[in-house]
Design an enzyme around this catalytic site. Structure first.
Site, PDB file in Angstrom:
ATOM      1  N   HIS A 317      12.008  33.471  -5.705  1.00  0.00           N
ATOM      2  CA  HIS A 317      11.145  33.095  -7.013  1.00  0.00           C
ATOM      3  C   HIS A 317       9.987  32.323  -6.544  1.00  0.00           C
ATOM      4  O   HIS A 317      10.053  31.163  -5.569  1.00  0.00           O
ATOM      5  CB  HIS A 317      11.984  32.530  -8.190  1.00  0.00           C
ATOM      6  CG  HIS A 317      11.256  32.634  -9.515  1.00  0.00           C
ATOM      7  ND1 HIS A 317      10.180  31.767 -10.199  1.00  0.00           N
ATOM      8  CD2 HIS A 317      11.350  33.693 -10.491  1.00  0.00           C
ATOM      9  CE1 HIS A 317       9.798  32.318 -11.069  1.00  0.00           C
ATOM     10  NE2 HIS A 317      10.530  33.328 -11.255  1.00  0.00           N
ATOM     11  N   ASP A 375      16.766  38.425 -12.557  1.00  0.00           N
ATOM     12  CA  ASP A 375      17.048  39.754 -12.582  1.00  0.00           C
ATOM     13  C   ASP A 375      18.417  40.066 -11.882  1.00  0.00           C
ATOM     14  O   ASP A 375      18.686  41.446 -11.788  1.00  0.00           O
ATOM     15  CB  ASP A 375      16.026  40.496 -11.928  1.00  0.00           C
ATOM     16  CG  ASP A 375      14.721  40.591 -12.588  1.00  0.00           C
ATOM     17  OD1 ASP A 375      14.652  40.750 -13.771  1.00  0.00           O
ATOM     18  OD2 ASP A 375      13.813  39.940 -12.130  1.00  0.00           O
TER      19      ASP A 375
HETATM   20  N1  ACO Z   1      14.655  38.688   0.240  1.00  0.00           N
HETATM   21  C1  ACO Z   1      14.545  38.289   1.643  1.00  0.00           C
HETATM   22  N2  ACO Z   1      13.518  37.388   1.917  1.00  0.00           N
HETATM   23  C2  ACO Z   1      12.832  36.880   0.873  1.00  0.00           C
HETATM   24  C3  ACO Z   1      13.001  37.167  -0.291  1.00  0.00           C
HETATM   25  C4  ACO Z   1      14.067  38.419  -0.659  1.00  0.00           C
HETATM   26  N3  ACO Z   1      14.393  38.637  -1.969  1.00  0.00           N
HETATM   27  N4  ACO Z   1      12.093  36.730  -1.184  1.00  0.00           N
HETATM   28  C5  ACO Z   1      11.177  36.121  -0.363  1.00  0.00           C
HETATM   29  N5  ACO Z   1      11.846  36.162   0.963  1.00  0.00           N
HETATM   30  C6  ACO Z   1      11.122  35.432   2.227  1.00  0.00           C
HETATM   31  C7  ACO Z   1      10.047  36.096   2.649  1.00  0.00           C
HETATM   32  O1  ACO Z   1       9.885  37.059   3.557  1.00  0.00           O
HETATM   33  C8  ACO Z   1       9.263  34.686   3.020  1.00  0.00           C
HETATM   34  O2  ACO Z   1       9.724  34.733   4.429  1.00  0.00           O
HETATM   35  P1  ACO Z   1       8.702  33.934   5.834  1.00  0.00           P
HETATM   36  O3  ACO Z   1       8.571  32.698   5.230  1.00  0.00           O
HETATM   37  O4  ACO Z   1       9.833  34.126   6.933  1.00  0.00           O
HETATM   38  O5  ACO Z   1       7.680  34.863   5.595  1.00  0.00           O
HETATM   39  C9  ACO Z   1       9.562  33.783   2.363  1.00  0.00           C
HETATM   40  O6  ACO Z   1      11.148  34.204   1.839  1.00  0.00           O
HETATM   41  C10 ACO Z   1       8.833  33.299   0.938  1.00  0.00           C
HETATM   42  O7  ACO Z   1       8.532  34.617   0.446  1.00  0.00           O
HETATM   43  P2  ACO Z   1       7.239  35.133  -0.298  1.00  0.00           P
HETATM   44  O8  ACO Z   1       7.150  36.415  -0.456  1.00  0.00           O
HETATM   45  O9  ACO Z   1       5.956  34.248   0.281  1.00  0.00           O
HETATM   46  O10 ACO Z   1       7.559  34.350  -1.898  1.00  0.00           O
HETATM   47  P3  ACO Z   1       6.757  34.766  -2.890  1.00  0.00           P
HETATM   48  O11 ACO Z   1       6.623  33.477  -3.934  1.00  0.00           O
HETATM   49  O12 ACO Z   1       5.314  35.528  -2.774  1.00  0.00           O
HETATM   50  O13 ACO Z   1       7.422  35.932  -3.736  1.00  0.00           O
HETATM   51  C11 ACO Z   1       9.173  37.030  -5.072  1.00  0.00           C
HETATM   52  C12 ACO Z   1       8.383  35.605  -4.814  1.00  0.00           C
HETATM   53  C13 ACO Z   1       7.966  38.136  -5.305  1.00  0.00           C
HETATM   54  C14 ACO Z   1      10.073  36.788  -6.172  1.00  0.00           C
HETATM   55  C15 ACO Z   1       9.978  37.272  -3.801  1.00  0.00           C
HETATM   56  O14 ACO Z   1      11.076  36.228  -3.529  1.00  0.00           O
HETATM   57  C16 ACO Z   1      10.765  38.629  -3.936  1.00  0.00           C
HETATM   58  O15 ACO Z   1      10.221  39.764  -3.252  1.00  0.00           O
HETATM   59  N6  ACO Z   1      12.031  38.689  -4.408  1.00  0.00           N
HETATM   60  C17 ACO Z   1      12.609  39.936  -4.610  1.00  0.00           C
HETATM   61  C18 ACO Z   1      12.098  40.597  -5.836  1.00  0.00           C
HETATM   62  C19 ACO Z   1      12.707  39.875  -6.985  1.00  0.00           C
HETATM   63  O16 ACO Z   1      13.671  39.660  -7.252  1.00  0.00           O
HETATM   64  N7  ACO Z   1      11.711  39.757  -7.954  1.00  0.00           N
HETATM   65  C20 ACO Z   1      11.851  39.346  -9.354  1.00  0.00           C
HETATM   66  C21 ACO Z   1      11.264  37.914  -9.503  1.00  0.00           C
HETATM   67  S1  ACO Z   1      11.680  37.133 -10.870  1.00  0.00           S
HETATM   68  C22 ACO Z   1      11.000  38.120 -12.023  1.00  0.00           C
HETATM   69  O17 ACO Z   1       9.775  38.488 -11.844  1.00  0.00           O
HETATM   70  C23 ACO Z   1      11.268  38.097 -13.327  1.00  0.00           C
END
Ligand code: ACO
Length: 440
Positions: A317, A375
């Site tokens: 998140h 979720d």
């Molecule tokens: N699985 C694997 N790796 C992940 C995940 C994940 N679900 N989420 C983040 N990471 C990793 C990224 O690859 C990144 O790694 P790095 O630092 O080595 O490059 C690090 O964690 C930070 O991730 P970001 O993408 O920079 O985080 P951001 O804040 O931009 O994204 C998000 C947040 C979109 C929710 C992300 O965690 C994600 O894609 N999760 C899966 C989708 C999801 O469950 N979305 C629902 C969110 S809740 C909502 O909207 C109601």
């Protein structure tokens, strides 16, 4: 516990002095009611010629808001100061909606009046009802929902003008009530069943379940525990401050667009798999793992491999760097709902629990503070309630509607609010001449 909703103060902390390329400016510090500090850069460009660049707005406050407070590090979520855990235990979706929109828990009289408005506006204009015939059965319910929300305003042009609180309240009730009728009608259309009329004597969620599952020759009597589970899901989704869809609602609303147009845009933003679409993506992921008998450790290894472009859906998140408090509540509920429905073992719930265990003991997730978000378990409960996967994000939209309405109202009521118009750093060609077709 403090109940103050003090507006941010710009007085107490010292401004931050910055010197950029020989041009000095004192940037005021804004402090929120939970002691969050922000640097007000509204005069930065006029004083220095510089703007800030913040990809994904991870460090940018787009507004001040008194609606929802999140402490992502501590895993805290409060609506109007009240912890989500208390609302989940004691409140109803309709009451929570009024809390979000008006800032206070309603009196019995106010709540009943609003319930009356929800009943008054639950039917669809015949013209709107006929519009469902124009959508293909395979049309995605989120596309239908967004189109229909805009269409409502065509049939009720009075909602375009918000002169006073009575017209706002009526528009808010119309939107909250009709969105539920539209969602159920979209589902019925998609399965070739006749659209079911609402029953005014039923409360909000029971009425929705009735419209989803009744047939003209077969009434559906919603079980109170199932109704409560749905109500809880909607409460937990009701607001989450400046997330992608709410920021979209505020962005569209900032141009002066009406409540319906702004919330229709919110539906579109919510649709994406990185936002509200993640609840459906979680179920697809669990199903894929089960159907293909994939070893969990192998799946986690794939998620960790950046080249795979696979994410553990329902994990991570932007704001929470701790367990999402909504996920904690839903995890507890998932067991209860399945038991109530007579499901002794749900392979999806068991898989989700094991996935969580594996992920939370893996340094990849621990180091990045990736925990289950709302979720991760909501889809499992909705699936158990018989809600089809394509409808999951629609359910999220119904739940988020009061939050979107509250944010639209907060912005609309703010005499100082301006149109949202971010700047950019241009990285394209510098000046060049047009080349005639024959010379290209
Ligand atoms: N699985 C694997 N790796 C992940 C995940 C994940 N679900 N989420 C983040 N990471 C990793 C990224 O690859 C990144 O790694 P790095 O630092 O080595 O490059 C690090 O964690 C930070 O991730 P970001 O993408 O920079 O985080 P951001 O804040 O931009 O994204 C998000 C947040 C979109 C929710 C992300 O965690 C994600 O894609 N999760 C899966 C989708 C999801 O469950 N979305 C629902 C969110 S809740 C909502 O909207 C109601």
């Amino acid at each position: 516990m403090s109940t103050s909703t003090a507006s941010p103060s710009t007085n107490s902390p010292k401004p931050i002095h910055v010197d950029i390329a020989g041009k000095a400016i004192d940037l005021p510090v804004v402090v929120g009611s939970e002691n969050e500090h922000a640097i007000d850069i509204s005069h930065l460009r006029s004083a220095t010629g510089y703007i800030t660049l913040d990809d994904g707005f991870g460090n940018t406050g787009s507004c001040s808001s008194a609606i929802t407070y999140i402490d992502g590090e501590a895993g805290i979520l409060r609506y109007r100061g009240i912890p989500i855990e208390q609302l989940a235990e004691h409140s109803t979706f309709t009451e929570t909606a009024l809390l979000l929109m008006y800032g206070e828990l309603p009196t019995k009289e106010k709540l009943n009046k609003f319930r009356g408005l929800l009943i008054q506006h639950e039917m669809l204009h015949e013209g709107l009802r006929q519009m469902f015939d124009g959508f293909p059965a395979s049309g995605h319910p989120m596309a239908i929902l967004s189109a229909m929300i805009n269409a409502v305003s065509c049939y009720h042009p009075d909602v375009m003008q918000m002169e006073d609180d009575a017209t706002f309240k009526s528009a808010a009730a119309r939107l909250m009530s009709k969105v539920r009728t539209i969602a159920a009608a979209a589902y019925k259309t998609s399965i070739g069943h006749p659209i079911v009329y609402p029953r005014p004597e039923l409360p909000y969620c029971a009425n929705f379940l009735h419209m989803m599952y009744s047939l003209p020759n077969q009434p559906y009597e919603p079980d109170p525990d199932i109704v409560r589970a749905l109500d809880l899901i909607l409460i937990l989704h009701a607001d989450h401050e400046q997330n992608c869809s709410t920021s979209t609602v505020r962005m569209v609303g900032s141009s002066g667009a009406n409540l319906f147009a702004s919330c229709a845009a919110g539906v579109c933003a919510l649709w994406g798999p990185l936002h509200g679409g993640a609840n459906a993506a979680v179920i697809s992921m669990l199903k894929y793992i089960i159907d293909n008998k994939i070893d969990l450790k192998d799946y986690i290894a794939k998620v960790k491999d950046k080249d795979s472009h696979i994410r553990l859906m329902g994990f991570g998140h932007r704001v929470y760097k701790n367990y999402d408090p909504r996920a904690k509540i839903l995890k507890g509920q998932a067991d209860k709902v399945l038991k109530k429905l007579g499901v002794a073992h749900d392979p999806m719930l068991e898989l989700a629990q094991r996935l969580e265990e594996v992920a939370l003991s893996d340094s990849y997730f621990v180091d990045r503070h990736l925990y289950p978000n709302v979720d991760f378990y909501s889809g499992i409960i909705m699936r158990a309630l018989g809600i089809p996967v394509e409808m999951f994000t629609v359910m999220f939209s119904i739940g988020r509607m009061p939050g979107w309405i509250a944010h639209w109202k907060e912005q609309h009521d703010d005499a100082n609010s301006r149109i949202f118009r971010p700047r950019q750093v241009y990285t394209g060609h510098t000046l060049r001449d047009y080349v005639p077709m024959d010379n290209r």
